[in-house]
Design an enzyme around this catalytic site. Structure first.
Site, short mmCIF file in Angstrom:
data_model
loop_
_atom_site.label_atom_id
_atom_site.label_comp_id
_atom_site.label_asym_id
_atom_site.label_seq_id
_atom_site.Cartn_x
_atom_site.Cartn_y
_atom_site.Cartn_z
CD GLU A 35 -1.34 -2.31 2.05
OE1 GLU A 35 0.12 -2.58 1.83
OE2 GLU A 35 -2.03 -2.98 2.86
CB ALA A 78 16.20 -43.07 -10.84
CB ALA A 130 17.69 -50.86 -12.21
CD1 TRP A 179 17.55 -33.79 -19.03
CD2 TRP A 179 17.12 -33.47 -17.00
NE1 TRP A 179 18.68 -32.97 -18.58
CE2 TRP A 179 18.28 -32.85 -17.18
CE3 TRP A 179 16.42 -33.57 -15.83
CZ2 TRP A 179 18.67 -31.91 -16.18
CZ3 TRP A 179 17.31 -32.63 -14.83
CH2 TRP A 179 18.17 -31.84 -14.96
NE ARG A 186 14.41 -26.69 -8.38
CZ ARG A 186 15.67 -27.19 -8.98
NH1 ARG A 186 16.37 -26.52 -9.48
NH2 ARG A 186 15.63 -28.52 -9.18
CG LEU A 224 18.57 -28.71 -5.11
CD1 LEU A 224 18.37 -29.06 -3.62
CD2 LEU A 224 17.36 -29.36 -5.85
N GLY A 230 12.24 -40.58 -2.97
CA GLY A 230 11.25 -41.32 -2.63
C GLY A 230 10.94 -41.60 -1.35
CB ALA A 281 7.34 -42.42 1.42
CB SER A 282 8.54 -39.81 5.51
OG SER A 282 9.44 -38.60 5.17
#
Ligand code: AOF
Ligand code: ZN
Length: 376
Positions: free
Chosen positions: A58, A173, A175, A181, A195, A215, A311, A315-316
């Site tokens: 403002e 990914a 094995a 990519w 990001r 990152l 992963g 999951a957590s």
């Protein structure tokens, strides 16, 4: 005056909200707010919360309008603000007082500011000074933009977005660990945009070691905000010679570790010397509790956190009900069961225990799809 229609109000508010979006990722712990000063359907000035959170929107819009049109022209104008104007003396004087002093006649605003220092007092002050106060225009859109700020104030947690970029069969990914990519360049650019609107990027230590990621935000120019990189690293295993630690002097790196961190003093010192901030998270298990980690991030002032894997962390977070929003990019390839799953073991007993989210929207992004899911 008096002749403004609901459609005109929505049009100005839509403009204010898209301006507010530009502040995301730059203003934490403050909300990204925008303000427009409008007289007779003409825009006299606009402002958005400055990087770092101040000056407020403002104050900047009033200054711009004074510059452009002069103080007389501002008298009797309408102000469109995307969040209740503040009423407290912080590092800057209250915006509500500045609006009154400038002679603004009407406020249009989608929603109240739950910050206990404001919480309705901004609206009250304006009404008491004789302004017309109209609340509720485009409230859902404003709440979505302010999701990080609102979640931090109301729940002491940052808004958490989980990003997954997977194959048709939900793998991230092969094995042998190849992951670059899976999705195409358009999807990757969308991730960099996400990001840039985040205060921090969160990853697990396993992903940090496996991918050695940077990152940072790329593809949005030199002025793009660079989020804090956060690594959840229970045992403090992050190598001091990886790209994250080596760049910690120029882009913040925070390492959240548990009480049983086994790092040698040398490694802890090397990480600290690189510029990383080590943050101990209280707990009793071997793993850092993800809820406690998010509490610490909110406590440090972060409002919008983007988790980019891997992963186990996904999951957590899902298991603990901490995911507010999921961005799922899916590529038209299959890797098979020997690849790495995007979500690690959940240890579910029954299907009824499966973490569930509600579909918000689906888009085509280059050759991939993006589906956005939300806490239901
Ligand atoms: C506004 N306009 O543009 C913003 C507001 O630390 P301070 O003094 O900057 O105050 C931060 C609080 O101000 C923040 O928690 C939120 O309630 C409000 N943010 N208010 O009128 C703005 N960014
Ligand atoms: Zn203010």
């Amino acid at each position: 005056m008096g002749g403004t229609t609901a459609a005109e109000d929505r049009r100005w508010m839509a403009m204010a909200l898209s301006l507010a979006r530009r502040g995301l990722g730059r203003v934490a712990p403050n909300p990204a707010v925008a303000a427009l000063i409008v007289q007779d359907q003409r825009l006299l000035g606009r402002g958005v919360t400055a990087p770092g959170g101040r000056p407020h929107a403002e104050a900047q819009a009033l200054a711009a309008a004074n510059d452009l049109a002069g103080p007389e022209a501002v008298k009797g104008a309408t102000v469109y603000v995307t969040l209740e104007p503040c009423a407290h003396h912080g590092l800057t004087p209250p915006c509500a007082d500045a609006l009154v002093a400038a002679g603004i006649a009407r406020l249009v605003c989608p929603l109240g500011d739950p910050d206990p220092r404001v919480a309705g007092r901004g609206f009250e002050r304006l009404r008491a000074a004789g302004l017309t106060v109209d609340i509720g225009v485009m409230a859902a859109e404003a709440a979505a933009i302010n999701a990080g700020f609102l979640r931090r104030i109301e729940h002491r947690r940052p808004h958490l977005t989980l990003k997954l970029a997977t194959t048709l069969d939900g793998r991230i990914a092969t094995a042998s660990g190849e992951s670059r990519w899976i999705t195409g360049p358009e999807a990757r650019l969308r991730v960099h945009g996400l990001r840039a609107r985040s205060d921090a990027i969160l990853i697990g230590a396993g992903t940090a070691r496996a991918d050695d990621p940077m990152l940072d935000v790329r593809g949005f120019g030199a002025n793009a905000p660079q989020p804090v990189r956060v690594v959840l690293d229970g045992r403090l295993t992050l190598p001091a010679d990886g790209r994250l630690a080596r760049s910690a002097g120029t882009q913040p790196l925070w390492i959240l570790h548990g009480p049983s961190a086994t790092a040698t003093e040398d490694r802890a010192k090397a990480l600290t010397d690189s510029g990383a901030r080590l943050i101990p998270i209280p707990g009793d298990g071997r793993e850092v509790d993800p809820g406690a980690a998010l509490d610490a991030l909110a406590g440090a002032g972060l409002t919008r956190v983007l988790c980019e894997g891997g992963g186990r962390l996904a999951a957590s977070l899902l298991r603990a009900g901490l995911v507010d929003e999921l961005w799922l990019f899916t590529a038209g390839k299959a890797i098979g069961a020997e690849g790495t799953a995007s979500v690690g073991p959940l240890g579910l007993g029954r299907l009824a225990e499966a973490p569930a989210l509600a579909l918000d929207r689906i888009e085509r992004v280059g050759a991939d799809t993006l589906s956005v899911w939300r806490r239901s």
